[in-house]
Scaffold this active site. Structure first.
Site, PDB file in Angstrom:
ATOM      1  N   SER A 184       0.835  -1.199   0.000  1.00  0.00           N
ATOM      2  CA  SER A 184       0.000   0.000   0.000  1.00  0.00           C
ATOM      3  C   SER A 184       0.868   1.246   0.000  1.00  0.00           C
ATOM      4  O   SER A 184       1.973   1.248   0.561  1.00  0.00           O
ATOM      5  CB  SER A 184      -0.857  -0.020   1.276  1.00  0.00           C
ATOM      6  OG  SER A 184      -1.471   1.227   1.489  1.00  0.00           O
TER       7      SER A 184
ATOM      8  N   TYR B  26      -1.957  -0.855  10.998  1.00  0.00           N
ATOM      9  CA  TYR B  26      -2.220  -1.422   9.665  1.00  0.00           C
ATOM     10  C   TYR B  26      -1.025  -1.179   8.741  1.00  0.00           C
ATOM     11  O   TYR B  26      -0.519  -2.095   8.088  1.00  0.00           O
ATOM     12  CB  TYR B  26      -3.493  -0.805   9.049  1.00  0.00           C
ATOM     13  CG  TYR B  26      -3.595  -1.073   7.571  1.00  0.00           C
ATOM     14  CD1 TYR B  26      -3.881  -2.355   7.099  1.00  0.00           C
ATOM     15  CD2 TYR B  26      -3.343  -0.066   6.628  1.00  0.00           C
ATOM     16  CE1 TYR B  26      -3.924  -2.620   5.736  1.00  0.00           C
ATOM     17  CE2 TYR B  26      -3.385  -0.324   5.269  1.00  0.00           C
ATOM     18  CZ  TYR B  26      -3.682  -1.603   4.824  1.00  0.00           C
ATOM     19  OH  TYR B  26      -3.713  -1.865   3.478  1.00  0.00           O
TER      20      TYR B  26
ATOM     21  N   LYS C 249       1.906  -3.754   6.721  1.00  0.00           N
ATOM     22  CA  LYS C 249       2.320  -3.779   5.306  1.00  0.00           C
ATOM     23  C   LYS C 249       3.829  -3.603   5.214  1.00  0.00           C
ATOM     24  O   LYS C 249       4.512  -4.296   4.451  1.00  0.00           O
ATOM     25  CB  LYS C 249       1.601  -2.674   4.527  1.00  0.00           C
ATOM     26  CG  LYS C 249       0.112  -2.919   4.362  1.00  0.00           C
ATOM     27  CD  LYS C 249      -0.154  -4.153   3.511  1.00  0.00           C
ATOM     28  CE  LYS C 249      -1.583  -4.614   3.598  1.00  0.00           C
ATOM     29  NZ  LYS C 249      -1.858  -5.899   2.976  1.00  0.00           N
TER      30      LYS C 249
HETATM   31  P1  NAD Z   1     -11.128  -6.791   1.368  1.00  0.00           P
HETATM   32  O1  NAD Z   1     -11.338  -6.745   2.837  1.00  0.00           O
HETATM   33  O2  NAD Z   1     -12.275  -6.518   0.480  1.00  0.00           O
HETATM   34  O3  NAD Z   1     -10.508  -8.203   0.962  1.00  0.00           O
HETATM   35  C1  NAD Z   1      -9.658  -8.930   1.818  1.00  0.00           C
HETATM   36  C2  NAD Z   1     -10.205 -10.353   1.888  1.00  0.00           C
HETATM   37  O4  NAD Z   1      -9.340 -11.144   2.689  1.00  0.00           O
HETATM   38  C3  NAD Z   1     -11.589 -10.426   2.502  1.00  0.00           C
HETATM   39  O5  NAD Z   1     -12.433 -11.151   1.636  1.00  0.00           O
HETATM   40  C4  NAD Z   1     -11.372 -11.164   3.829  1.00  0.00           C
HETATM   41  O6  NAD Z   1     -12.489 -11.954   4.179  1.00  0.00           O
HETATM   42  C5  NAD Z   1     -10.146 -11.980   3.518  1.00  0.00           C
HETATM   43  N1  NAD Z   1      -9.323 -12.337   4.674  1.00  0.00           N
HETATM   44  C6  NAD Z   1      -8.827 -11.513   5.635  1.00  0.00           C
HETATM   45  N2  NAD Z   1      -8.083 -12.214   6.520  1.00  0.00           N
HETATM   46  C7  NAD Z   1      -8.104 -13.510   6.113  1.00  0.00           C
HETATM   47  C8  NAD Z   1      -7.507 -14.705   6.595  1.00  0.00           C
HETATM   48  N3  NAD Z   1      -6.759 -14.723   7.702  1.00  0.00           N
HETATM   49  N4  NAD Z   1      -7.730 -15.855   5.930  1.00  0.00           N
HETATM   50  C9  NAD Z   1      -8.491 -15.870   4.807  1.00  0.00           C
HETATM   51  N5  NAD Z   1      -9.073 -14.766   4.281  1.00  0.00           N
HETATM   52  C10 NAD Z   1      -8.875 -13.596   4.938  1.00  0.00           C
HETATM   53  O7  NAD Z   1      -9.907  -5.798   1.040  1.00  0.00           O
HETATM   54  P2  NAD Z   1      -9.393  -5.256  -0.367  1.00  0.00           P
HETATM   55  O8  NAD Z   1      -9.765  -3.829  -0.474  1.00  0.00           O
HETATM   56  O9  NAD Z   1      -9.752  -6.182  -1.462  1.00  0.00           O
HETATM   57  O10 NAD Z   1      -7.830  -5.294  -0.103  1.00  0.00           O
HETATM   58  C11 NAD Z   1      -7.056  -6.387  -0.523  1.00  0.00           C
HETATM   59  C12 NAD Z   1      -5.616  -6.153  -0.105  1.00  0.00           C
HETATM   60  O11 NAD Z   1      -5.148  -4.922  -0.642  1.00  0.00           O
HETATM   61  C13 NAD Z   1      -5.418  -6.053   1.408  1.00  0.00           C
HETATM   62  O12 NAD Z   1      -4.194  -6.678   1.726  1.00  0.00           O
HETATM   63  C14 NAD Z   1      -5.325  -4.564   1.641  1.00  0.00           C
HETATM   64  O13 NAD Z   1      -4.564  -4.270   2.782  1.00  0.00           O
HETATM   65  C15 NAD Z   1      -4.614  -4.115   0.384  1.00  0.00           C
HETATM   66  N6  NAD Z   1      -4.871  -2.712   0.041  1.00  0.00           N
HETATM   67  C16 NAD Z   1      -6.158  -2.269  -0.086  1.00  0.00           C
HETATM   68  C17 NAD Z   1      -6.400  -0.936  -0.408  1.00  0.00           C
HETATM   69  C18 NAD Z   1      -7.804  -0.405  -0.495  1.00  0.00           C
HETATM   70  O14 NAD Z   1      -7.973   0.800  -0.387  1.00  0.00           O
HETATM   71  N7  NAD Z   1      -8.810  -1.231  -0.708  1.00  0.00           N
HETATM   72  C19 NAD Z   1      -5.315  -0.076  -0.634  1.00  0.00           C
HETATM   73  C20 NAD Z   1      -4.019  -0.568  -0.509  1.00  0.00           C
HETATM   74  C21 NAD Z   1      -3.799  -1.906  -0.180  1.00  0.00           C
HETATM   75  C1  WQD Z   2      -9.401   9.793   0.645  1.00  0.00           C
HETATM   76  C2  WQD Z   2      -9.573  11.285   0.848  1.00  0.00           C
HETATM   77  C3  WQD Z   2      -9.864  11.953   3.147  1.00  0.00           C
HETATM   78  C4  WQD Z   2     -13.695   9.965   3.732  1.00  0.00           C
HETATM   79  C5  WQD Z   2      -6.754   4.852   2.805  1.00  0.00           C
HETATM   80  C6  WQD Z   2      -5.723   4.175   3.670  1.00  0.00           C
HETATM   81  C7  WQD Z   2      -4.552   3.743   2.832  1.00  0.00           C
HETATM   82  C8  WQD Z   2      -5.005   2.898   1.640  1.00  0.00           C
HETATM   83  C9  WQD Z   2      -6.068   3.596   0.867  1.00  0.00           C
HETATM   84  C10 WQD Z   2      -5.019   0.588   2.294  1.00  0.00           C
HETATM   85  C11 WQD Z   2      -8.798  11.814   2.053  1.00  0.00           C
HETATM   86  C12 WQD Z   2     -11.104  12.259   2.331  1.00  0.00           C
HETATM   87  C13 WQD Z   2     -12.523  10.441   3.173  1.00  0.00           C
HETATM   88  C14 WQD Z   2     -14.717  10.888   4.099  1.00  0.00           C
HETATM   89  C15 WQD Z   2     -13.332  12.686   3.283  1.00  0.00           C
HETATM   90  N1  WQD Z   2      -5.606   1.664   2.077  1.00  0.00           N
HETATM   91  N2  WQD Z   2     -12.344  11.774   2.945  1.00  0.00           N
HETATM   92  N3  WQD Z   2     -14.480  12.214   3.859  1.00  0.00           N
HETATM   93  O1  WQD Z   2      -6.983   7.921   3.575  1.00  0.00           O
HETATM   94  O2  WQD Z   2      -6.150   8.218   1.193  1.00  0.00           O
HETATM   95  O3  WQD Z   2      -6.176   6.003   2.200  1.00  0.00           O
HETATM   96  O4  WQD Z   2      -7.139   3.974   1.764  1.00  0.00           O
HETATM   97  O5  WQD Z   2      -3.851   0.344   2.222  1.00  0.00           O
HETATM   98  O6  WQD Z   2      -3.709   3.028   3.650  1.00  0.00           O
HETATM   99  O7  WQD Z   2      -5.278   5.088   4.644  1.00  0.00           O
HETATM  100  O8  WQD Z   2      -8.319   7.028   1.593  1.00  0.00           O
HETATM  101  O9  WQD Z   2     -10.666   7.012   0.941  1.00  0.00           O
HETATM  102  O10 WQD Z   2     -10.095   7.211   3.407  1.00  0.00           O
HETATM  103  O11 WQD Z   2      -9.659   9.124   1.893  1.00  0.00           O
HETATM  104  O12 WQD Z   2     -13.163  13.900   3.079  1.00  0.00           O
HETATM  105  O13 WQD Z   2     -15.757  10.532   4.638  1.00  0.00           O
HETATM  106  O14 WQD Z   2     -10.946  11.568   1.129  1.00  0.00           O
HETATM  107  O15 WQD Z   2      -9.581  13.005   4.019  1.00  0.00           O
HETATM  108  O16 WQD Z   2      -8.324  13.078   1.693  1.00  0.00           O
HETATM  109  P1  WQD Z   2      -6.875   7.403   2.213  1.00  0.00           P
HETATM  110  P2  WQD Z   2      -9.769   7.519   2.000  1.00  0.00           P
END
Ligand code: NAD
Ligand code: WQD
Length: 338
Positions: free
Chosen positions: A124, A148, A152
């Site tokens: 991330s 969190y 990562k």
């Molecule tokens: P999500 O929660 O929709 O998907 C994660 C899945 O993993 C879920 O279906 C959950 O049930 C499953 N899971 C969690 N722990 C488990 C375990 N111990 N065993 C089996 N299954 C398990 O999340 P997502 O948005 O699809 O994110 C996927 C990956 O990408 C995550 O590692 C997240 O940290 C990373 N990521 C997400 C974002 C984002 O904004 N969505 C941004 C950056 C990184």
């Molecule tokens: C986006 C922008 C908020 C909600 C997060 C995690 C990051 C990564 C991606 C996993 C920001 C603004 C948000 C609301 C708002 N995930 N906002 N009102 O914070 O960039 O990143 O998701 O790895 O680790 O921190 O994403 O969608 O929460 O926010 O104004 O109700 O929207 O301030 O500027 P963020 P976000």
């Protein structure tokens, strides 16, 4: 030969499962449905093949994980499964360290035991913390502020060490802000409870589940005063995983490499709201509220290295992200519960 997708019923995993199937691979999912539902798997099957395998198991259950590697000819792994809510990670850090690090270790260990070489890991942009310079390149210093983010950052280090010791080839993909949905509207993001993230919140306002968006601050040092992020269409992100697996046989072979997956384009919160309004065709109610602690003013990716090593770049713009997210949300106001 098959690719194992951990967390395959989740938001990014489900879209990636479809992209991997389209690339000609046999896809095996594993998920404990902690943050997803079996209905998502049915939707993935409707877009791929009715006999796509999904094993319900916790990754930390070595017996079950081992059985999946034994039953299927796994030769590549894409590891998504993790808890992902920053705020929740501060409240229940042990659950985050236990699940996210425990899963990563279990996956790496089982791969080594079975001689599986290729791993793509979900990292991330959170590992960049408060970046000194934007756009952010992979050479920027890393560190993390929340538990969190620490999981990562630590998982990246664990995988670097294992790659060195056990000849694993790893792509650490650092995602920016994934939004949007598959253009069919069959799969999309379905957060539990009130969404933390901007676009799911905006879409739930548009569909009438929430009253009003709170915009977290309009006094940042940005052109309109609201924070800037690099939003990326989840289907572009999914395609980046297919490219990464292919690169593990080419430019990324023999290494553990971090690669940004972003568009390189920054959008402010108010620009996202305007793009959502255009997609929805109606105004989105919002008000400016206090800043959210921990938010960085602006961050977006330098996507050049991804293009160089993966041959991948994003294709879809903000309007397309909002169109597809709205298509999913308006057809499924209650997500997979519909
Ligand atoms: P999500 O929660 O929709 O998907 C994660 C899945 O993993 C879920 O279906 C959950 O049930 C499953 N899971 C969690 N722990 C488990 C375990 N111990 N065993 C089996 N299954 C398990 O999340 P997502 O948005 O699809 O994110 C996927 C990956 O990408 C995550 O590692 C997240 O940290 C990373 N990521 C997400 C974002 C984002 O904004 N969505 C941004 C950056 C990184
Ligand atoms: C986006 C922008 C908020 C909600 C997060 C995690 C990051 C990564 C991606 C996993 C920001 C603004 C948000 C609301 C708002 N995930 N906002 N009102 O914070 O960039 O990143 O998701 O790895 O680790 O921190 O994403 O969608 O929460 O926010 O104004 O109700 O929207 O301030 O500027 P963020 P976000």
């Amino acid at each position: 030969m098959a690719v194992l997708v951990t967390g395959g019923a989740g938001y990014i995993g489900s879209h990636t499962a479809v992209a991997l199937h389209e690339s000609g691979r046999e896809v095996v999912l594993i998920d404990n449905f902690n943050n997803s539902s079996p209905a998502a798997v049915e939707a993935i099957r409707s877009l791929t093949t009715p006999d796509l395998v999904c094993v319900e198991a916790d990754l930390r259950d070595r017996g079950q994980l081992n059985a999946v590697f034994e039953a299927h000819d796994i030769d590549e792994v894409v590891h998504f499964a993790a808890h992902k809510a920053v705020g929740e990670s501060i409240a229940i850090p042990l659950e985050y360290y236990g699940n996210n690090l425990g899963s990563t270790i279990a996956v790496a260990e089982t791969m080594v035991e079975h001689g599986v070489r290729k791993l793509v890991f979900s990292s991330s942009c959170t590992v960049y913390g408060q970046p000194d310079a934007i756009p952010v390149t992979e050479r920027a210093p890393t560190g993390a502020e929340s538990p969190y983010g620490q999981t990562k950052h630590m998982s990246e280090q664990i995988l670097r060490d294992v790659a060195e010791a056990a000849d694993l080839d790893v792509a650490l993909l650092r995602y920016f802000n994934p939004v949007g949905a598959h253009e069919s509207g069959a799969i999309g993001e379905d957060p539990n409870g009130i969404p933390d993230n901007l676009v799911p919140f905006v879409m739930q306002v548009a569909v009438g589940r929430l009253k009003k968006l709170g915009v977290f601050g309009d006094d940042y040092d940005t052109p309109d005063g609201t924070c800037i992020r690099d939003y990326i269409h989840v289907v572009d992100l999914a395609e980046g995983h297919v490219s990464a697996l292919e690169a593990l046989d080419a430019k990324l072979r023999g290494a553990c490499t971090a690669v940004n997956l972003g568009t390189g384009v920054g959008s402010s919160v108010l620009e996202v709201v305007a793009a959502a309004e255009a997609a929805v065709g109606e105004p989105i109610a919002y008000e400016i509220v206090d800043r959210r602690p921990g938010d960085v003013a602006q961050i977006y990716a330098d996507p050049a290295y991804a293009e160089e090593v993966l041959g991948w770049r994003s294709q879809r713009n903000l309007a397309e992200m909002m169109r597809d997210h709205w298509n999913w949300q308006s057809n499924n106001p209650n997500g997979f519960a519909d």
